[in-house]
Design a protein around this motif. Structure first.
Motif, PDB file in Angstrom:
ATOM      1  N   HIS A  77     -26.865  33.875  84.793  1.00 45.83           N
ATOM      2  CA  HIS A  77     -26.435  34.007  86.187  1.00 45.83           C
ATOM      3  C   HIS A  77     -24.959  34.393  86.230  1.00 45.83           C
ATOM      4  O   HIS A  77     -24.103  33.555  86.511  1.00 45.83           O
ATOM      5  CB  HIS A  77     -26.643  32.689  86.945  1.00 45.83           C
ATOM      6  CG  HIS A  77     -28.013  32.115  86.791  1.00 45.83           C
ATOM      7  ND1 HIS A  77     -29.128  32.685  87.365  1.00 45.83           N
ATOM      8  CD2 HIS A  77     -28.446  31.035  86.106  1.00 45.83           C
ATOM      9  CE1 HIS A  77     -30.186  31.962  87.049  1.00 45.83           C
ATOM     10  NE2 HIS A  77     -29.808  30.964  86.292  1.00 45.83           N
ATOM     11  N   PRO A  78     -24.636  35.664  85.962  1.00 46.95           N
ATOM     12  CA  PRO A  78     -23.226  36.055  85.816  1.00 46.95           C
ATOM     13  C   PRO A  78     -22.431  36.144  87.112  1.00 46.95           C
ATOM     14  O   PRO A  78     -21.213  36.015  87.089  1.00 46.95           O
ATOM     15  CB  PRO A  78     -23.306  37.432  85.162  1.00 46.95           C
ATOM     16  CG  PRO A  78     -24.645  37.959  85.566  1.00 46.95           C
ATOM     17  CD  PRO A  78     -25.553  36.759  85.685  1.00 46.95           C
ATOM     18  N   GLY A  79     -23.090  36.344  88.238  1.00 43.11           N
ATOM     19  CA  GLY A  79     -22.346  36.545  89.477  1.00 43.11           C
ATOM     20  C   GLY A  79     -22.601  35.457  90.490  1.00 43.11           C
ATOM     21  O   GLY A  79     -23.566  34.697  90.400  1.00 43.11           O
ATOM     22  N   ALA A  80     -21.718  35.380  91.463  1.00 43.02           N
ATOM     23  CA  ALA A  80     -21.846  34.431  92.558  1.00 43.02           C
ATOM     24  C   ALA A  80     -21.293  35.089  93.816  1.00 43.02           C
ATOM     25  O   ALA A  80     -20.430  35.962  93.740  1.00 43.02           O
ATOM     26  CB  ALA A  80     -21.094  33.153  92.239  1.00 43.02           C
ATOM     27  N   THR A  81     -21.806  34.649  94.973  1.00 46.66           N
ATOM     28  CA  THR A  81     -21.325  35.204  96.240  1.00 46.66           C
ATOM     29  C   THR A  81     -21.228  34.117  97.305  1.00 46.66           C
ATOM     30  O   THR A  81     -21.945  33.112  97.259  1.00 46.66           O
ATOM     31  CB  THR A  81     -22.254  36.317  96.803  1.00 46.66           C
ATOM     32  OG1 THR A  81     -23.543  35.771  97.028  1.00 46.66           O
ATOM     33  CG2 THR A  81     -22.340  37.501  95.876  1.00 46.66           C
ATOM     34  N   VAL A  82     -20.327  34.346  98.237  1.00 51.30           N
ATOM     35  CA  VAL A  82     -20.196  33.542  99.448  1.00 51.30           C
ATOM     36  C   VAL A  82     -20.219  34.551 100.593  1.00 51.30           C
ATOM     37  O   VAL A  82     -19.362  35.427 100.662  1.00 51.30           O
ATOM     38  CB  VAL A  82     -18.871  32.751  99.476  1.00 51.30           C
ATOM     39  CG1 VAL A  82     -18.758  31.948 100.756  1.00 51.30           C
ATOM     40  CG2 VAL A  82     -18.735  31.852  98.254  1.00 51.30           C
ATOM     41  N   ARG A  83     -21.224  34.447 101.482  1.00 48.96           N
ATOM     42  CA  ARG A  83     -21.370  35.404 102.580  1.00 48.96           C
ATOM     43  C   ARG A  83     -21.482  34.663 103.901  1.00 48.96           C
ATOM     44  O   ARG A  83     -22.328  33.785 104.064  1.00 48.96           O
ATOM     45  CB  ARG A  83     -22.610  36.272 102.372  1.00 48.96           C
ATOM     46  CG  ARG A  83     -22.765  37.387 103.389  1.00 48.96           C
ATOM     47  CD  ARG A  83     -23.949  38.286 103.078  1.00 48.96           C
ATOM     48  NE  ARG A  83     -25.222  37.616 103.252  1.00 48.96           N
ATOM     49  CZ  ARG A  83     -25.841  37.452 104.414  1.00 48.96           C
ATOM     50  NH1 ARG A  83     -25.294  37.903 105.521  1.00 48.96           N
ATOM     51  NH2 ARG A  83     -27.003  36.831 104.479  1.00 48.96           N
ATOM     52  N   VAL A  84     -20.626  35.012 104.837  1.00 56.20           N
ATOM     53  CA  VAL A  84     -20.644  34.384 106.161  1.00 56.20           C
ATOM     54  C   VAL A  84     -21.906  34.824 106.907  1.00 56.20           C
ATOM     55  O   VAL A  84     -22.198  36.020 107.001  1.00 56.20           O
ATOM     56  CB  VAL A  84     -19.388  34.770 106.967  1.00 56.20           C
ATOM     57  CG1 VAL A  84     -19.466  34.221 108.378  1.00 56.20           C
ATOM     58  CG2 VAL A  84     -18.134  34.269 106.271  1.00 56.20           C
ATOM     59  N   VAL A  99     -22.113  29.619 105.637  1.00 58.34           N
ATOM     60  CA  VAL A  99     -22.167  30.679 104.627  1.00 58.34           C
ATOM     61  C   VAL A  99     -23.436  30.537 103.807  1.00 58.34           C
ATOM     62  O   VAL A  99     -24.017  29.452 103.717  1.00 58.34           O
ATOM     63  CB  VAL A  99     -20.935  30.645 103.683  1.00 58.34           C
ATOM     64  CG1 VAL A  99     -19.647  30.845 104.454  1.00 58.34           C
ATOM     65  CG2 VAL A  99     -20.887  29.380 102.853  1.00 58.34           C
ATOM     66  N   GLU A 100     -23.850  31.651 103.232  1.00 57.42           N
ATOM     67  CA  GLU A 100     -24.860  31.625 102.183  1.00 57.42           C
ATOM     68  C   GLU A 100     -24.101  31.662 100.871  1.00 57.42           C
ATOM     69  O   GLU A 100     -23.340  32.602 100.623  1.00 57.42           O
ATOM     70  CB  GLU A 100     -25.784  32.836 102.264  1.00 57.42           C
ATOM     71  CG  GLU A 100     -26.816  32.749 103.331  1.00 57.42           C
ATOM     72  CD  GLU A 100     -27.779  33.924 103.317  1.00 57.42           C
ATOM     73  OE1 GLU A 100     -28.771  33.838 104.044  1.00 57.42           O
ATOM     74  OE2 GLU A 100     -27.540  34.921 102.611  1.00 57.42           O
ATOM     75  N   LEU A 101     -24.276  30.629 100.083  1.00 59.07           N
ATOM     76  CA  LEU A 101     -23.644  30.562  98.768  1.00 59.07           C
ATOM     77  C   LEU A 101     -24.732  30.810  97.729  1.00 59.07           C
ATOM     78  O   LEU A 101     -25.764  30.130  97.735  1.00 59.07           O
ATOM     79  CB  LEU A 101     -23.007  29.186  98.550  1.00 59.07           C
ATOM     80  CG  LEU A 101     -22.480  28.888  97.146  1.00 59.07           C
ATOM     81  CD1 LEU A 101     -21.371  29.858  96.744  1.00 59.07           C
ATOM     82  CD2 LEU A 101     -21.983  27.448  97.068  1.00 59.07           C
ATOM     83  N   THR A 102     -24.509  31.804  96.886  1.00 56.12           N
ATOM     84  CA  THR A 102     -25.422  32.077  95.777  1.00 56.12           C
ATOM     85  C   THR A 102     -24.686  31.731  94.499  1.00 56.12           C
ATOM     86  O   THR A 102     -23.635  32.294  94.193  1.00 56.12           O
ATOM     87  CB  THR A 102     -25.863  33.551  95.755  1.00 56.12           C
ATOM     88  OG1 THR A 102     -26.499  33.848  96.994  1.00 56.12           O
ATOM     89  CG2 THR A 102     -26.828  33.814  94.604  1.00 56.12           C
ATOM     90  N   LEU A 103     -25.237  30.759  93.790  1.00 54.66           N
ATOM     91  CA  LEU A 103     -24.635  30.261  92.551  1.00 54.66           C
ATOM     92  C   LEU A 103     -25.761  29.780  91.658  1.00 54.66           C
ATOM     93  O   LEU A 103     -26.711  29.146  92.140  1.00 54.66           O
ATOM     94  CB  LEU A 103     -23.670  29.116  92.871  1.00 54.66           C
ATOM     95  CG  LEU A 103     -22.893  28.500  91.715  1.00 54.66           C
ATOM     96  CD1 LEU A 103     -21.901  29.508  91.143  1.00 54.66           C
ATOM     97  CD2 LEU A 103     -22.132  27.266  92.198  1.00 54.66           C
ATOM     98  N   HIS A 104     -25.665  30.078  90.377  1.00 57.01           N
ATOM     99  CA  HIS A 104     -26.677  29.627  89.419  1.00 57.01           C
ATOM    100  C   HIS A 104     -28.063  30.152  89.796  1.00 57.01           C
ATOM    101  O   HIS A 104     -29.076  29.494  89.599  1.00 57.01           O
ATOM    102  CB  HIS A 104     -26.664  28.093  89.327  1.00 57.01           C
ATOM    103  CG  HIS A 104     -27.369  27.566  88.125  1.00 57.01           C
ATOM    104  ND1 HIS A 104     -28.562  26.900  88.235  1.00 57.01           N
ATOM    105  CD2 HIS A 104     -27.062  27.605  86.812  1.00 57.01           C
ATOM    106  CE1 HIS A 104     -28.980  26.540  87.027  1.00 57.01           C
ATOM    107  NE2 HIS A 104     -28.072  26.956  86.149  1.00 57.01           N
TER     108      HIS A 104
END
Length: 177
Positions: A77-84, A99-104
Protein backbone atom coordinates in the motif's frame (compact mmCIF):
# COMPACT_ATOMS: atom_id res chain seq x y z
CA UNK A 1 0.11 22.73 -2.53
CA UNK A 2 3.57 23.56 -1.25
CA UNK A 3 5.01 20.15 -0.26
CA UNK A 4 7.85 21.64 1.78
CA UNK A 5 5.35 23.31 4.09
CA UNK A 6 2.64 20.64 4.23
CA UNK A 7 2.46 17.40 6.24
CA UNK A 8 0.24 14.83 7.90
CA UNK A 9 1.25 14.42 11.54
CA UNK A 10 -0.08 12.00 14.10
CA UNK A 11 0.42 10.74 17.61
CA UNK A 12 -0.40 7.45 19.26
CA UNK A 13 -0.01 6.14 22.78
CA UNK A 14 2.63 3.39 23.16
CA UNK A 15 2.63 1.80 26.64
CA UNK A 16 3.18 4.83 28.90
CA UNK A 17 4.21 7.55 26.45
CA UNK A 18 3.05 9.18 23.23
CA UNK A 19 4.91 8.68 19.95
CA UNK A 20 4.74 11.42 17.29
CA UNK A 21 5.40 10.91 13.57
CA UNK A 22 4.63 12.46 10.21
CA UNK A 23 4.22 11.90 6.51
CA UNK A 24 5.81 14.44 4.16
CA UNK A 25 5.92 15.13 0.42
CA UNK A 26 2.24 15.97 0.18
CA UNK A 27 0.88 17.20 -3.12
CA UNK A 28 -2.48 17.90 -4.66
CA UNK A 29 -4.95 20.66 -5.46
CA UNK A 30 -6.39 23.15 -2.98
CA UNK A 31 -9.63 24.87 -4.01
CA UNK A 32 -10.45 28.37 -2.81
CA UNK A 33 -13.28 30.74 -3.65
CA UNK A 34 -12.53 33.82 -5.70
CA UNK A 35 -12.12 36.67 -3.26
CA UNK A 36 -12.94 40.24 -4.02
CA UNK A 37 -10.30 42.85 -3.22
CA UNK A 38 -9.79 43.03 0.54
CA UNK A 39 -11.75 39.82 1.19
CA UNK A 40 -10.41 36.53 2.39
CA UNK A 41 -10.93 33.54 0.07
CA UNK A 42 -13.06 30.70 1.46
CA UNK A 43 -11.69 27.16 1.57
CA UNK A 44 -13.66 24.96 -0.84
CA UNK A 45 -11.67 21.77 -0.38
CA UNK A 46 -8.46 19.92 -1.06
CA UNK A 47 -7.10 16.52 -1.97
CA UNK A 48 -3.80 15.48 -0.46
CA UNK A 49 -1.78 12.58 -1.82
CA UNK A 50 1.37 11.32 -0.16
CA UNK A 51 3.78 8.41 -0.23
CA UNK A 52 3.17 6.15 2.79
CA UNK A 53 6.89 5.40 2.72
CA UNK A 54 7.55 9.04 3.71
CA UNK A 55 6.58 8.05 7.28
CA UNK A 56 9.10 9.27 9.82
CA UNK A 57 9.21 9.27 13.62
CA UNK A 58 12.86 10.17 14.12
CA UNK A 59 13.82 6.56 14.90
CA UNK A 60 14.97 4.55 11.87
CA UNK A 61 14.37 1.10 13.42
CA UNK A 62 10.82 2.02 14.46
CA UNK A 63 10.19 3.64 11.06
CA UNK A 64 11.19 0.46 9.20
CA UNK A 65 8.93 -1.62 11.47
CA UNK A 66 5.97 0.76 10.95
CA UNK A 67 6.50 0.69 7.17
CA UNK A 68 6.50 -3.13 7.26
CA UNK A 69 3.66 -5.67 7.13
CA UNK A 70 2.67 -5.29 10.83
CA UNK A 71 1.49 -1.72 10.27
CA UNK A 72 1.48 0.35 7.04
CA UNK A 73 2.78 -2.37 4.70
CA UNK A 74 4.08 0.25 2.30
CA UNK A 75 5.29 -2.39 -0.16
CA UNK A 76 1.65 -3.38 -0.75
CA UNK A 77 0.00 0.00 0.00
CA UNK A 78 2.46 2.68 -1.18
CA UNK A 79 0.11 5.66 -1.38
CA UNK A 80 -2.36 7.45 0.84
CA UNK A 81 -4.89 10.23 0.27
CA UNK A 82 -7.03 12.68 2.21
CA UNK A 83 -9.96 14.04 0.16
CA UNK A 84 -12.54 16.54 1.38
CA UNK A 85 -16.11 15.29 0.83
CA UNK A 86 -18.01 17.78 3.01
CA UNK A 87 -17.11 21.23 4.28
CA UNK A 88 -19.26 23.52 6.43
CA UNK A 89 -18.07 26.90 7.67
CA UNK A 90 -18.53 27.03 11.44
CA UNK A 91 -17.09 30.36 12.60
CA UNK A 92 -14.75 33.00 11.14
CA UNK A 93 -11.75 30.88 10.12
CA UNK A 94 -13.03 27.45 11.20
CA UNK A 95 -14.73 24.69 9.22
CA UNK A 96 -16.25 21.33 10.08
CA UNK A 97 -14.90 18.94 7.48
CA UNK A 98 -15.49 15.32 6.55
CA UNK A 99 -12.73 13.66 4.56
CA UNK A 100 -12.21 10.32 2.93
CA UNK A 101 -8.92 8.98 4.21
CA UNK A 102 -7.35 6.13 2.26
CA UNK A 103 -4.57 4.42 4.17
CA UNK A 104 -3.34 0.83 4.22
CA UNK A 105 -5.68 0.08 1.30
CA UNK A 106 -8.79 1.05 3.30
CA UNK A 107 -10.97 4.13 2.77
CA UNK A 108 -12.99 5.56 5.65
CA UNK A 109 -14.62 8.90 6.39
CA UNK A 110 -13.19 10.96 9.24
CA UNK A 111 -14.52 14.20 10.74
CA UNK A 112 -12.08 17.07 11.23
CA UNK A 113 -12.08 20.59 12.62
CA UNK A 114 -10.20 22.88 10.26
CA UNK A 115 -8.74 26.34 10.80
CA UNK A 116 -7.52 28.50 7.94
CA UNK A 117 -4.91 31.25 7.73
CA UNK A 118 -3.97 33.82 5.14
CA UNK A 119 -3.74 34.94 2.52
CA UNK A 120 -0.31 36.44 3.12
CA UNK A 121 2.64 37.19 0.86
CA UNK A 122 5.94 35.53 1.71
CA UNK A 123 9.37 37.21 1.51
CA UNK A 124 9.42 36.60 -2.26
CA UNK A 125 5.96 38.06 -2.91
CA UNK A 126 4.23 34.68 -3.35
CA UNK A 127 0.68 34.60 -2.02
CA UNK A 128 0.06 31.75 0.47
CA UNK A 129 -2.94 30.34 2.31
CA UNK A 130 -3.01 27.57 4.87
CA UNK A 131 -5.31 25.10 6.55
CA UNK A 132 -4.78 22.95 9.64
CA UNK A 133 -7.25 20.10 10.10
CA UNK A 134 -7.33 17.99 13.27
CA UNK A 135 -9.16 14.79 14.08
CA UNK A 136 -9.02 11.29 15.52
CA UNK A 137 -9.32 7.84 14.01
CA UNK A 138 -9.09 4.21 15.03
CA UNK A 139 -6.24 2.42 13.35
CA UNK A 140 -8.22 -0.84 13.44
CA UNK A 141 -10.74 0.81 11.06
CA UNK A 142 -7.92 0.77 8.50
CA UNK A 143 -6.92 -2.85 9.14
CA UNK A 144 -3.90 -1.94 11.29
CA UNK A 145 -4.34 -4.14 14.36
CA UNK A 146 -0.84 -5.29 15.38
CA UNK A 147 0.20 -4.95 19.02
CA UNK A 148 -3.25 -3.89 20.29
CA UNK A 149 -2.17 -4.66 23.87
CA UNK A 150 0.69 -2.14 23.67
CA UNK A 151 -0.30 0.50 21.14
CA UNK A 152 -3.52 2.48 21.40
CA UNK A 153 -6.15 2.02 18.72
CA UNK A 154 -6.91 5.75 18.99
CA UNK A 155 -4.76 7.97 16.76
CA UNK A 156 -4.79 11.78 16.82
CA UNK A 157 -3.78 13.39 13.56
CA UNK A 158 -3.31 16.77 11.93
CA UNK A 159 -3.23 17.66 8.24
CA UNK A 160 -1.20 20.84 7.60
CA UNK A 161 -1.64 22.31 4.13
CA UNK A 162 0.05 25.41 2.74
CA UNK A 163 -0.97 26.39 -0.75
CA UNK A 164 0.30 28.78 -3.40
CA UNK A 165 -1.31 29.83 -6.69
CA UNK A 166 -1.08 27.20 -9.43
CA UNK A 167 0.83 29.75 -11.51
CA UNK A 168 3.88 29.46 -9.19
CA UNK A 169 6.37 27.10 -10.91
CA UNK A 170 7.51 24.09 -8.87
CA UNK A 171 11.14 25.21 -9.19
CA UNK A 172 10.26 28.35 -7.20
CA UNK A 173 9.14 26.26 -4.22
CA UNK A 174 11.59 24.74 -1.74
CA UNK A 175 12.00 20.95 -2.09
CA UNK A 176 10.04 18.68 0.26
CA UNK A 177 12.03 16.86 2.94
Amino acid sequence: MDPAHSSVEFSVRYLVSTVHARFTGLHGPVALSDAMEGEKPELLGFEVTFDADSFGSGNSLRDQHIKGPDFLDTATHPGATVRVVSLVKDVADQYLMTVELTLHGQTRTVDLVTNTAGPVKDAFGVLRVGATATGRLKRSDFGVTAYQDFISDDVAFTVNVQAVPASVPDDQLPPAE
